[in-house]
Design an enzyme around this catalytic site. Structure first.
Site, PDB file in Angstrom:
ATOM      1  N   ASP A   1       9.276   2.941   0.308  1.00 20.46           N
ATOM      2  CA  ASP A   1       8.186   3.573   1.027  1.00 20.46           C
ATOM      3  C   ASP A   1       8.325   3.152   2.488  1.00 20.46           C
ATOM      4  OD1 ASP A   1       5.908   4.489   2.187  1.00 20.46           O
ATOM      5  OD2 ASP A   1       4.530   3.717   0.659  1.00 20.46           O
TER       6      ASP A   1
ATOM      7  N   TYR B   1       0.849  -1.189   0.000  1.00 19.70           N
ATOM      8  CA  TYR B   1       0.000   0.000   0.000  1.00 19.70           C
ATOM      9  C   TYR B   1       0.882   1.236   0.000  1.00 19.70           C
ATOM     10  CZ  TYR B   1      -3.548   3.407   1.464  1.00 19.70           C
ATOM     11  OH  TYR B   1      -4.397   4.491   1.542  1.00 19.70           O
TER      12      TYR B   1
ATOM     13  N   LYS C   1       3.704   8.802   9.182  1.00 16.11           N
ATOM     14  CA  LYS C   1       3.393   8.189  10.476  1.00 16.11           C
ATOM     15  C   LYS C   1       4.327   8.696  11.594  1.00 16.11           C
ATOM     16  CE  LYS C   1       0.498   4.872   8.340  1.00 16.11           C
ATOM     17  NZ  LYS C   1       0.558   4.126   7.107  1.00 16.11           N
TER      18      LYS C   1
END
Ligand SMILES: *Cc1c(COP(=O)(O)O)cnc(C)c1O
Length: 421
Positions: A240, A145, A268
């Site tokens: 990522d 994702y 995050k």
């Protein structure tokens, strides 16, 4: 039985106002057949819902909460920063301080830029890679994702060697036609794409540890293989690290595995609980970004002073207390062992990231992950809530351990795991 009257009432109202009653789909508890708990407050390892129930939290806001909730030092700095104004739309010293901290931790990010979400970071990194190479195609892995930018919402059901088919309504096929799909941990699928499209491929993007299909570790040598093949074809390798950055260690997955990408995306943890994400990498790539170069990318709230304050405070604590990572790994190891001992799940763990899959076999790729017994997961989820433990409401999300989880929390969680039958 949990009392959840207020959450239920709020959910009914929310469902009339927001699609599914939520501002992000997985919060809706759809895959565990429940209605969501509405959270009133959080402190340390605990969440408190609107009905006053408290839970030991292993969702940690889906990753940011490595220090636990409302860490006093972070909160104090945010409070002080708010008094100086919430946003200026002009450069600040804090942006420089944060950028320096990030570069010290992740030296491959020679130049970087702040944005507001992981989605934006990835979208911008890919745009920069395309601008830099003058190429159009990208490779991503099925089950990885990278946020919800149009071109990245392709992953499921596509055979390798075909252009991506959008996963989402509202995404024109033409937006994903340059997105090539490979299989995580499968070298041949990557080689086949490079053989066919070679010099048309601008970037290959990967979660160095896949953590959005549940946690799936890279096979020995897989990341090095990606490094080598992208170098050979002049393709930009993007890690990522929105989840793994500052999670697997202060240097992220690239330090943990010793493989250096050309570009990195962070999110995050880097925002310390505020909306902040970062993309960056080699100087010559980042110098393609406006106003220096012709790759346009901007943001009204980018580098926001409150968000950068929370990020600086969080990274500073992590840098000053490297023992946090050893402790996190120990705690996660105890949990992993408890899950293994149930004999019902296969467990993947690296550092403070872990997943217990309701599968017979060990999970090392997407095809393995999706064989999980999601009904068993839903029953387990309900059991854990009743025991006062809040795990992700989906089999395909990571479990996050934080520095705020005490040994007592871990023991209580182990008991809950053991009592699931
Ligand atoms: C969460 C996540 C994103 C998207 O970040 P948002 O802030 O939710 O837009 C991108 N990549 C990975 C690996 C993620 O885990």
């Amino acid at each position: 039985m949990l009392q959840t009257e207020r959450s239920k009432r709020l959910y009914q109202k929310a469902a009339e106002l927001m699609p599914g009653g939520v501002n992000s789909p997985v919060r809706a508890f759809g895959s565990v057949g429940r209605t969501p708990l509405f959270i009133k407050s959080a402190e340390g390892s605990r969440l408190t819902d609107e009905d006053g129930n408290t839970y030991i939290d292993y969702v940690c806001s889906w990753g940011p909460g490595i220090l636990g909730h409302a860490h006093p030092e972070v909160v104090e700095k945010v409070r002080a920063a708010a008094l100086d104004g919430l946003t200026y739309g002009a450069p600040t010293e804090k942006e420089v301080v944060l950028a320096e901290l990030i570069r010290r931790c992740v030296p491959s990010m020679e130049k970087l830029r702040c944005v507001n979400s992981g989605t934006e970071a990835v979208m911008s990194a890919i745009r920069a890679a395309r601008g830099y190479t003058g190429r159009e195609k990208i490779i991503k892995f099925r089950g990885c994702y990278h946020g919800h930018a149009d071109g990245l919402l392709a992953a499921a059901g596509s055979a390798a060697l075909t252009g991506g088919v959008p996963d989402s309504a509202g995404v024109p096929a033409s937006y994903t036609e340059h997105t090539l799909i490979a299989a995580y941990n499968d070298r041949e699928s990557v080689e086949a794409l490079f053989e066919k499209y070679g010099e048309q491929i601008a970037a290959l993007i990967v979660e160095p540890v896949a953590a959005n299909m549940g946690v799936v570790l890279p096979k020995e040598g897989f990341l090095t293989f990606l490094r080598d093949i992208t170098k050979r074809y002049g393709t930009v390798l993007i890690f990522d690290e929105v989840i793994t950055g500052f999670r697997l260690g202060i240097g992220g997955a690239q330090a943990y595995y010793g493989v250096t990408p050309d570009m990195t995306t962070l999110g995050k943890i880097v925002g310390g609980g505020m909306p902040l994400a970062v993309y960056g990498g080699k100087k010559e790539i980042m110098d393609c970004v406006a106003p220096l170069g012709r790759v346009y990318q901007a943001g009204t709230l980018s580098g926001n002073p409150i968000a950068t304050t929370a990020g600086i405070a969080t990274l500073t604590i992590l840098m000053e207390h490297p023992e946090i990572y050893t402790e996190l790994e120990e705690k996660a190891g105890i949990l992993a062992q408890a899950y293994r001992e149930t004999g019902r799940v296969s467990v993947n763990q690296v550092g403070s990231l872990l997943s217990a899959f309701f599968t017979k076999e060990a999970v090392c790729d997407y095809d393995g992950a999706v064989t999980s017994d999601t009904a068993a997961y839903a029953a387990y989820f309900g059991h854990m809530l009743e025991c006062g433990v809040y795990v992700a409401p989906s089999q395909f999300e990571a479990m996050f351990v934080s520095a705020a989880h005490s040994m007592e929390d871990i023991e209580k969680t182990v008991e809950a795991v053991k009592s699931f039958t």
